[in-house]
Design an enzyme around this catalytic site. Structure first.
Site: not given
Length: 436
Positions: A67, A73, A154, A270, A347, A392
């Site tokens: 890219c 970016c 992109c 995801q 929660d 993650c």
């Protein structure tokens, strides 16, 4: 200030590390073994931040970025590192953090859930900036600031999303009230006919003029796309592809489990469709669902893991903090004929953690980046023998793993989840076990 630096390591966040005069310097865009000419960005008492401006001696693992916006970016920060080397770096980060912070070494290191290097991402949020004069700018935030970098296409977005940013910029510029477009959510939907279609969510900061609503309808019709307009939580479908039910909404498929999960623009999905499909299969195998087994799915979202676990025969308690996702999860369970899933609002960051009463054979966790420290402590206290943790953030995984290690759990297996190639963001799948 500029100087030549020799890079001897790669930090967890993907920056090179140099140690001139014994001081730690983090160097963006540099790789181990390289000599680079770098520019100073910030100086602190114990470290400095630099960015590589010219590579004098390149690493054998350096590749030319695909890219042209790399460095401007903020989306990709490792396009200069070969894909296999990116995965090796991710595994080293995982193993290092778990060993140092939790004292754990996996009994089994499973193969990474690898991704294609480009054309993989099925959702994205595009920023929109409308100046007082001039054309609106549609793209991503810059690497070190808040400005919006204009993006025509992109390479990490999956087709047909990859070519949409530039077309959307043209569309926003033609609106009567372009300043009312706050941001644009992109996603991919798997049609009932097997075709893949774009999903566009136009986040509006005020009422859209009817002429603009009609223009968005025409945009959807021309591209066979779903289009939604409105503010947060109040989006309305203004175009559905031919043959699709606007009331049911777009959906993504998990063919291995004969499932379709409906969603709305802005919902958490995801980001990598093929990797998610492989991840779901591996999570289900690790959780060992079966009739007469009860499984907890924490941070359940739309049912990405809960529904496949139920398809495997288990009774599933699916907990999620967002009421709107719980509602869509229930609808997904009903639409797929799965009465053995119970969705509830909870929660899971509060203490005491609001766990349902009774025993669980296994728990599946997919927390946000903040991790699940309170929840893992509650599961350990409950004596859940098997905990499958989708992470993650390797740092919070290691922190939570220490809680489990202190409670007598072992790290039965670990795998890198290559959800976002070309970035330093790495995900992981860990399975913790403890004798009943």
């Amino acid at each position: 200030m500029r100087r030549v630096l020799e890079i001897d390591a790669l930090a967890h966040d993907g920056r090179g590390i140099a140690r001139p005069d014994g001081k730690v310097c983090f160097v963006g865009g540099a790789l181990p073994g390289e000599r680079v000419e770098a520019r100073l960005l910030a100086r602190r008492a114990r470290l400095e931040e630099w960015v590589a401006e010219r590579v004098l001696e390149p690493s054998a693992e350096r590749v030319a970025p695909t890219c042209p916006l790399v460095g401007r970016c903020g989306g990709c920060d490792l396009q200069h590192l070969a894909p296999e080397a990116q995965r090796r770096h991710g595994e080293r980060v995982l193993l290092d953090l778990l060993a140092r912070q939790a004292g754990l070494v996996p009994e089994r290191l499973d193969p990474p859930l690898a991704s294609a290097p480009f054309g993989y991402r099925r959702r994205a949020r595009l920023a929109v900036w409308t100046p007082r004069r001039g054309r609106p700018v549609v793209g991503f935030r810059e690497a070190a600031g808040r400005r919006v970098v204009a993006v025509d296409g992109c390479p990490v977005l999956a087709p047909p999303l990859d070519a949409l940013p530039g077309r959307l910029a043209h569309e926003v510029a033609r609106l009567v009230a372009p300043g009312r477009v706050g941001h644009l959510d992109l996603a991919l939907a798997d049609g009932a006919d097997g075709r893949v279609r774009p999903v566009l969510g136009v986040h509006c900061t005020g009422p859209e003029p009817e002429a603009d609503r009609e223009r968005w309808r025409a945009f959807g019709a021309a591209r066979d796309a779903w289009v939604f307009l409105g503010g947060t939580g109040l989006r309305h479908c203004v175009h559905a592809p031919a043959g699709e039910d606007p009331g049911a909404g777009p959906a993504y498929a998990l063919p291995a489990f004969d499932l379709r999960l409906a969603f709305e623009p802005g919902d958490f999905l995801q980001g990598n469709g093929p990797v998610n499909a492989a991840l779901v299969e591996r999570v289900v195998a690790l959780a060992e669902p079966a009739p007469e087994r009860r499984v907890l799915d924490a941070f359940a979202g739309l049912g990405n893991f809960a529904l496949p676990l139920a398809r495997g025969g288990a009774t599933v308690d699916a907990l999620e903090a967002a009421p709107e996702l719980v509602l869509r999860g229930r609808r997904n369970a009903e639409a797929n004929g799965l009465a053995s899933v119970r969705f509830a609002v909870a929660d899971l960051a509060t203490e005491p953690v609001p766990l349902p009463p009774g025993a669980f054979a296994a728990a599946v966790l997919d927390p946000p980046r903040a991790g699940a420290r309170a929840l893992v402590a509650a599961l350990a206290a409950r004596g859940v023998p098997r905990i499958v943790y989708v992470s993650c953030d390797p740092a919070t995984l290691a922190r939570d793993a220490r809680v489990l290690a202190e409670a007598g759990y072992t790290l039965a297996s670990l795998a890198l989840v290559d959800m976002f190639p070309q970035t330093h963001h790495q995900e992981a799948l860990a399975c913790f076990t403890r004798p009943a």
